[in-house]
Write a protein that holds these residues in place. Structure first.
Motif, mmCIF file in Angstrom:
data_model
loop_
_atom_site.group_PDB
_atom_site.id
_atom_site.type_symbol
_atom_site.label_atom_id
_atom_site.label_comp_id
_atom_site.label_asym_id
_atom_site.label_seq_id
_atom_site.Cartn_x
_atom_site.Cartn_y
_atom_site.Cartn_z
ATOM 1 N N ALA A 171 -7.860 -39.501 7.766
ATOM 2 C CA ALA A 171 -7.191 -38.261 7.932
ATOM 3 C C ALA A 171 -6.668 -38.321 9.321
ATOM 4 O O ALA A 171 -5.517 -37.625 9.406
ATOM 5 C CB ALA A 171 -8.070 -37.026 7.918
ATOM 6 N N GLU A 172 -6.928 -38.904 10.331
ATOM 7 C CA GLU A 172 -6.019 -38.979 11.652
ATOM 8 C C GLU A 172 -4.755 -39.565 11.576
ATOM 9 O O GLU A 172 -3.961 -39.342 12.281
ATOM 10 C CB GLU A 172 -7.113 -39.768 12.659
ATOM 11 C CG GLU A 172 -8.498 -38.868 12.939
ATOM 12 C CD GLU A 172 -9.470 -39.748 13.736
ATOM 13 O OE1 GLU A 172 -9.085 -40.939 14.418
ATOM 14 O OE2 GLU A 172 -10.560 -39.256 14.022
ATOM 15 N N SER A 173 -4.645 -40.374 10.455
ATOM 16 C CA SER A 173 -3.595 -41.295 10.426
ATOM 17 C C SER A 173 -2.405 -40.655 9.362
ATOM 18 O O SER A 173 -1.460 -40.969 9.249
ATOM 19 C CB SER A 173 -3.729 -42.409 10.322
ATOM 20 O OG SER A 173 -4.431 -43.038 8.959
ATOM 21 N N ASP A 174 -3.124 -39.832 8.305
ATOM 22 C CA ASP A 174 -2.324 -39.210 7.228
ATOM 23 C C ASP A 174 -2.524 -37.809 7.051
ATOM 24 O O ASP A 174 -3.394 -37.095 6.999
ATOM 25 C CB ASP A 174 -2.837 -39.833 5.827
ATOM 26 C CG ASP A 174 -2.265 -39.444 4.649
ATOM 27 O OD1 ASP A 174 -1.434 -38.761 4.752
ATOM 28 O OD2 ASP A 174 -2.763 -39.771 3.434
ATOM 29 N N PRO A 175 -1.252 -37.107 7.357
ATOM 30 C CA PRO A 175 -1.246 -35.719 7.781
ATOM 31 C C PRO A 175 -1.652 -34.998 6.257
ATOM 32 O O PRO A 175 -2.365 -34.033 6.258
ATOM 33 C CB PRO A 175 0.237 -35.478 7.903
ATOM 34 C CG PRO A 175 0.649 -36.664 8.492
ATOM 35 C CD PRO A 175 0.138 -37.875 7.996
ATOM 36 N N GLN A 176 -1.297 -35.633 5.057
ATOM 37 C CA GLN A 176 -1.882 -35.089 3.743
ATOM 38 C C GLN A 176 -3.227 -35.203 3.645
ATOM 39 O O GLN A 176 -3.778 -34.028 3.176
ATOM 40 C CB GLN A 176 -0.773 -36.151 2.593
ATOM 41 C CG GLN A 176 -1.371 -35.413 1.275
ATOM 42 C CD GLN A 176 -0.889 -34.112 0.866
ATOM 43 O OE1 GLN A 176 0.251 -33.502 1.691
ATOM 44 N NE2 GLN A 176 -1.530 -33.380 0.025
ATOM 45 N N GLN A 177 -4.089 -36.152 3.957
ATOM 46 C CA GLN A 177 -5.292 -36.104 3.807
ATOM 47 C C GLN A 177 -6.139 -35.420 4.884
ATOM 48 O O GLN A 177 -7.077 -34.489 4.344
ATOM 49 C CB GLN A 177 -5.928 -37.620 4.256
ATOM 50 C CG GLN A 177 -7.416 -37.792 4.421
ATOM 51 C CD GLN A 177 -7.894 -37.819 2.981
ATOM 52 O OE1 GLN A 177 -7.264 -38.221 1.985
ATOM 53 N NE2 GLN A 177 -9.220 -37.478 2.667
ATOM 54 N N LEU A 178 -5.529 -35.189 5.951
ATOM 55 C CA LEU A 178 -6.067 -34.088 6.967
ATOM 56 C C LEU A 178 -5.879 -32.811 6.255
ATOM 57 O O LEU A 178 -6.728 -31.980 6.600
ATOM 58 C CB LEU A 178 -5.205 -34.297 8.350
ATOM 59 C CG LEU A 178 -5.687 -33.259 9.513
ATOM 60 C CD1 LEU A 178 -7.159 -33.367 9.803
ATOM 61 C CD2 LEU A 178 -4.786 -33.171 10.751
ATOM 62 N N GLN A 179 -4.800 -32.378 5.763
ATOM 63 C CA GLN A 179 -4.665 -31.120 5.071
ATOM 64 C C GLN A 179 -5.675 -30.881 3.905
ATOM 65 O O GLN A 179 -6.265 -29.914 3.805
ATOM 66 C CB GLN A 179 -3.069 -30.949 4.640
ATOM 67 C CG GLN A 179 -2.861 -29.499 4.159
ATOM 68 C CD GLN A 179 -1.316 -29.209 3.870
ATOM 69 O OE1 GLN A 179 -0.665 -30.235 3.632
ATOM 70 N NE2 GLN A 179 -0.901 -28.186 3.392
ATOM 71 N N GLU A 180 -5.798 -31.757 3.146
ATOM 72 C CA GLU A 180 -6.835 -31.579 2.222
ATOM 73 C C GLU A 180 -8.398 -31.461 2.653
ATOM 74 O O GLU A 180 -9.053 -30.719 2.106
ATOM 75 C CB GLU A 180 -6.640 -32.796 1.219
ATOM 76 C CG GLU A 180 -5.458 -33.219 0.543
ATOM 77 C CD GLU A 180 -5.443 -34.343 -0.305
ATOM 78 O OE1 GLU A 180 -6.363 -35.351 -0.656
ATOM 79 O OE2 GLU A 180 -4.113 -34.848 -0.996
ATOM 80 N N GLU A 181 -8.543 -32.323 3.994
ATOM 81 C CA GLU A 181 -9.652 -31.895 4.236
ATOM 82 C C GLU A 181 -9.823 -30.519 4.912
ATOM 83 O O GLU A 181 -11.191 -29.939 4.798
ATOM 84 C CB GLU A 181 -9.983 -33.001 5.398
ATOM 85 C CG GLU A 181 -10.626 -34.597 4.926
ATOM 86 C CD GLU A 181 -11.040 -35.211 5.975
ATOM 87 O OE1 GLU A 181 -11.382 -34.797 7.252
ATOM 88 O OE2 GLU A 181 -11.173 -36.615 5.885
ATOM 89 N N GLN A 182 -9.126 -30.256 5.687
ATOM 90 C CA GLN A 182 -9.399 -28.799 6.170
ATOM 91 C C GLN A 182 -9.124 -27.734 5.104
ATOM 92 O O GLN A 182 -10.037 -26.879 5.050
ATOM 93 C CB GLN A 182 -7.953 -28.625 7.018
ATOM 94 C CG GLN A 182 -7.958 -29.306 8.255
ATOM 95 C CD GLN A 182 -6.737 -29.033 9.138
ATOM 96 O OE1 GLN A 182 -5.526 -28.662 8.707
ATOM 97 N NE2 GLN A 182 -6.821 -29.342 10.211
ATOM 98 N N HIS A 183 -8.620 -28.058 3.912
ATOM 99 C CA HIS A 183 -8.662 -27.043 2.782
ATOM 100 C C HIS A 183 -10.024 -26.911 2.029
ATOM 101 O O HIS A 183 -10.651 -26.025 2.002
ATOM 102 C CB HIS A 183 -7.549 -27.396 1.682
ATOM 103 C CG HIS A 183 -7.799 -26.528 0.531
ATOM 104 N ND1 HIS A 183 -7.515 -25.182 0.585
ATOM 105 C CD2 HIS A 183 -8.164 -26.674 -0.680
ATOM 106 C CE1 HIS A 183 -7.415 -24.595 -0.533
ATOM 107 N NE2 HIS A 183 -8.238 -25.634 -1.445
ATOM 108 N N ALA A 184 -10.661 -28.165 2.035
ATOM 109 C CA ALA A 184 -11.877 -28.221 1.696
ATOM 110 C C ALA A 184 -12.969 -27.562 2.292
ATOM 111 O O ALA A 184 -13.781 -26.948 2.067
ATOM 112 C CB ALA A 184 -12.274 -29.839 1.311
ATOM 113 N N ARG A 185 -12.687 -27.747 3.714
ATOM 114 C CA ARG A 185 -13.724 -27.225 4.409
ATOM 115 C C ARG A 185 -13.529 -25.706 4.472
ATOM 116 O O ARG A 185 -14.632 -25.077 4.523
ATOM 117 C CB ARG A 185 -13.532 -27.773 6.378
ATOM 118 C CG ARG A 185 -13.840 -29.138 6.290
ATOM 119 C CD ARG A 185 -13.567 -29.389 7.688
ATOM 120 N NE ARG A 185 -14.030 -31.094 7.859
ATOM 121 C CZ ARG A 185 -14.196 -31.690 9.057
ATOM 122 N NH1 ARG A 185 -14.498 -30.982 10.144
ATOM 123 N NH2 ARG A 185 -14.493 -32.791 9.088
#
Length: 132
Positions: A46-60
């Motif tokens: 997620a630190e290198s992929d903005p899409q992955q970061l957004q998905e993690e934030q949504h899940a949280r």
């Protein structure tokens, strides 16, 4: 002039008040740093992929909303807390503080007796159950 209250209003005093220098939401405040550290760091992907970061934030955010709805549903209901050292207690759930560090309960049934009002530290709770 005297004034009589028909129903006395109970006052709940928590052991630690909010930080007078902030509202408790400032991530740079000493209270936030001491009590609200992120226990699950962002994944390396997620630190290198903005899409992955957004998905993690949504899940949280979804999990946080579910947890808060669960706390709301528990209000004024009998709750069984499963704690460390295989201790199980039952109480009527009242409220949680803003940091979810303490649960306020009534009629706490413990192995050594009953407490009319109590605070349970969330760090001592492994899980809890209640009937819907």
């Amino acid at each position: 002039m005297s004034l009589n209250m028909a129903t006395p209003v109970p006052v709940l005093r928590l052991p630690k008040g909010p930080d007078p220098n902030s509202r408790g939401f400032d991530p740079n405040s000493p209270r936030f740093i001491a009590l609200c550290r992120t226990s699950i760091p962002t994944s390396a992907a997620a630190e290198s992929d903005p899409q992955q970061l957004q998905e993690e934030q949504h899940a949280r955010s979804v999990l946080r909303e579910r947890f808060l709805r669960c706390l709301l549903a528990m209000s004024n209901k009998k709750v069984r807390f499963h704690m460390h050292e295989k201790v199980n207690v039952e109480a009527t759930f009242g409220a949680s503080d803003i940091d979810v560090l303490n649960f306020q309960v009534s009629d706490l049934h413990t192995p050594i007796g009953v407490q009319k009002e109590a605070l349970i530290r969330s760090q001592d709770v492994i899980s809890f159950t209640f009937d819907v």
